[in-house]
Design a protein around this motif. Structure first.
Motif, PDB file in Angstrom:
ATOM      1  N   ARG A  66     -17.411  18.619  15.120  1.00  0.00           N
ATOM      2  CA  ARG A  66     -17.709  20.008  14.791  1.00  0.00           C
ATOM      3  C   ARG A  66     -16.853  20.993  15.562  1.00  0.00           C
ATOM      4  NH1 ARG A  66     -24.332  20.460  14.139  1.00  0.00           N
ATOM      5  NH2 ARG A  66     -24.578  18.732  12.658  1.00  0.00           N
ATOM      6  N   TRP A  67     -15.995  20.506  16.420  1.00  0.00           N
ATOM      7  CA  TRP A  67     -15.140  21.407  17.182  1.00  0.00           C
ATOM      8  C   TRP A  67     -14.167  22.127  16.264  1.00  0.00           C
ATOM      9  CZ3 TRP A  67     -13.424  17.824  21.826  1.00  0.00           C
ATOM     10  CH2 TRP A  67     -14.547  17.553  22.615  1.00  0.00           C
TER      11      TRP A  67
ATOM     12  N   ARG B 137     -21.763  23.908  23.889  1.00  0.00           N
ATOM     13  CA  ARG B 137     -22.664  23.860  22.748  1.00  0.00           C
ATOM     14  C   ARG B 137     -22.586  22.536  21.992  1.00  0.00           C
ATOM     15  NH1 ARG B 137     -20.449  29.049  21.683  1.00  0.00           N
ATOM     16  NH2 ARG B 137     -19.177  28.056  20.075  1.00  0.00           N
ATOM     17  N   SER B 138     -21.369  21.992  21.856  1.00  0.00           N
ATOM     18  CA  SER B 138     -21.184  20.843  20.959  1.00  0.00           C
ATOM     19  C   SER B 138     -20.414  19.708  21.622  1.00  0.00           C
ATOM     20  CB  SER B 138     -20.445  21.299  19.689  1.00  0.00           C
ATOM     21  OG  SER B 138     -21.080  22.390  19.091  1.00  0.00           O
TER      22      SER B 138
ATOM     23  N   GLU C 228     -17.763  26.513  23.517  1.00  0.00           N
ATOM     24  CA  GLU C 228     -17.927  25.581  22.398  1.00  0.00           C
ATOM     25  C   GLU C 228     -18.179  24.166  22.904  1.00  0.00           C
ATOM     26  OE1 GLU C 228     -15.747  24.254  18.222  1.00  0.00           O
ATOM     27  OE2 GLU C 228     -14.904  25.841  19.454  1.00  0.00           O
TER      28      GLU C 228
ATOM     29  N   ARG D   2     -20.718  16.441  19.850  1.00  0.00           N
ATOM     30  CA  ARG D   2     -20.283  16.374  18.453  1.00  0.00           C
ATOM     31  C   ARG D   2     -18.863  16.905  18.306  1.00  0.00           C
ATOM     32  NH1 ARG D   2     -25.487  19.621  16.440  1.00  0.00           N
ATOM     33  NH2 ARG D   2     -24.998  20.601  18.439  1.00  0.00           N
TER      34      ARG D   2
END
Length: 454
Positions: free
Chosen positions: A231-232, A224-225, A221, A228
């Protein structure tokens, strides 16, 4: 075909109704196999069969990725024995990461496990493919991470310490497996104290321990993010924040406490003191390496290490302890209670009451288990409370750090530590998943009564 899928779904459902049996049987079988292999004469440098207790203790410590040892790993065991230990560590690490990742995915899904399995058994959903994909991702990620660490360590040992390629590669691969899986086994009798001033060795090992302790779901995760954070998921957010906080506080505490201690940081340069303090703060995440003499640390540092070991690593990582997510959830629960808020919120998500109860249950059961083990070990050994408590917490959290009393504990105490490592390894994972998956619907409510607390 559909009947076979339904039968498979029912079998999986029955298995997951009691994950403790699955984990206990699997880990117990591997420990038994490891014990028998380490008992072979070829497994020791002397060519004689190892003692049953030593073989069982070492096998349990390896499978449970602990790192505690009652004999010198590099001196007592032959290349075959060391290979068995590395293999047991790898199997134990794979097992924990795969099962923890699967449990994390299932528990965090909006649909309950029972509903998902029932739906998958009655339709043509790709349950087996999903599981295989998770297993493949975990194995590939683990092997790639270990390979990177092994390459760095091998190169450093060759260039910086003049070791031959074969010797450097052997040590690099062994310690890469041990570090990523948070095991802490070392082929050097002084662990990594000879590298206390080497950032290449220390930071590489520390990085492997941190990555392995965070777990695959969190790492993926973050990849990927990472730009941001909003958005976790709650799991990633709590794991990252609490881990960063514990590493920072631990580094500062060890730096201040041990700064003038001639037995630990006192003789080092200032820059080396910072490196050693950071390394010492990382290892209680659940890895038993050390670059300073733990037995010479101040009692206050032992206490801080006890706390860090008890907390441990991430929920889906290879480390032990009650997990940083449990500590994070309890912190939010306490904060909400202090503020008088009826709900516990983390970011833009509300924490369920079942998750709060699970965190309390895991923490309190962990405290009770460590307390009982400490009491028993105090009766068995002549050592002080702080030393015995350190040993008990290290075994329960599958960390592997020791004040040096492990070999001096009597055989009955070694068996006690074996049980503690085994329970500490499978306990938090199985208890957490079992509590999360075992939710009963009460068809009635009892009258409410206010009780004075405190």
């Amino acid at each position: 075909m559909k009947g076979r899928q339904a039968g498979w779904g029912s079998a999986v459902l029955d298995r997951f109704q009691n994950p403790t049996q699955v984990l206990a049987t699997g880990f117990g079988s591997v420990i038994l196999l490891g014990t028998l292999l380490l008992r072979l004469p070829i497994a020791t440098t002397s060519g004689e069969s190892a003692d049953w207790v030593a073989a069982l203790f070492t096998a349990t410590s390896a499978v449970c990725v602990t790192g505690l040892a009652i004999v010198d790993t590099g001196g007592h065991w032959s290349a075959f024995g060391e290979g068995v230990i590395a293999g047991l560590v790898q199997v134990g690490g794979f097992g924990i990461m795969i099962l923890a990742t699967l449990f994390t995915m299932i528990v965090s899904n909006r649909m309950g496990l029972r509903a998902r399995l029932m739906a998958q058994a009655q339709t043509s959903t790709l349950t087996v493919v999903d599981a295989r994909r998770v297993v493949r991702n975990v194995i590939v990620f683990s092997l790639v991470s270990e390979a990177v660490v092994a390459v760095i360590l091998t190169g450093r040992l060759m260039i910086g310490y003049g070791e031959s390629f074969g010797t450097a590669l052997y040590h690099g691969v062994f310690h890469a497996i041990s570090a990523f899986n948070n095991a802490g086994f070392s082929l050097w009798p002084d662990s990594l104290t000879r590298f206390v001033s080497d950032p290449w060795i220390c930071l590489t090992i520390s990085g492997a321990v941190i990555v392995g302790g965070l777990g695959v779901p969190v790492i993926f995760e973050l990849l990927r993010s990472w730009r941001r954070p909003s958005r976790w998921t709650v799991l990633t957010r709590v794991t990252v924040v609490v881990t960063t906080l514990l590493l920072s506080v631990g580094t500062m505490v060890f730096l201040m406490t041990e700064w003038r201690n001639p037995g630990t940081l006192g003789a080092l340069k200032d820059s080396d003191k910072l490196l050693a303090s950071f390394f010492t703060a990382v290892m209680p995440r659940s890895s038993g390496f050390n670059t300073i003499d733990v037995s010479q640390m101040e009692s206050s540092s032992w206490l801080v290490t006890d706390i860090l070991m008890f907390v441990g690593a991430g929920s889906a990582g290879t480390g032990g302890g009650i997990k940083v997510t449990t500590l994070g959830l309890l912190a939010f629960v306490i904060w909400a209670e202090i503020r008088g808020e009826p709900q516990v919120n983390i970011g833009h998500r509300r924490l369920t009451e079942s998750a709060q109860r699970q965190a309390v249950a895991i923490c309190m059961l962990g405290v009770a288990l460590v307390a009982i083990a400490t009491y028993v070990l105090l009766i068995m050994t002549p050592h002080s409370l702080d030393q015995v408590l350190f040993e008990a917490v290290s075994a329960f959290s599958t960390t592997g750090l020791s004040t040096g009393i492990t070999p001096d504990v009597p055989p009955a105490g070694h068996l006690m530590l074996v049980v503690l490592m085994f329970i500490g390894r499978i306990g938090p994972l199985t208890l957490g998943s079992a509590l999360a998956l075992k939710e009963r619907i009460r068809r009635y409510e009892l009258p409410e009564e206010r009780v004075i607390v405190g």
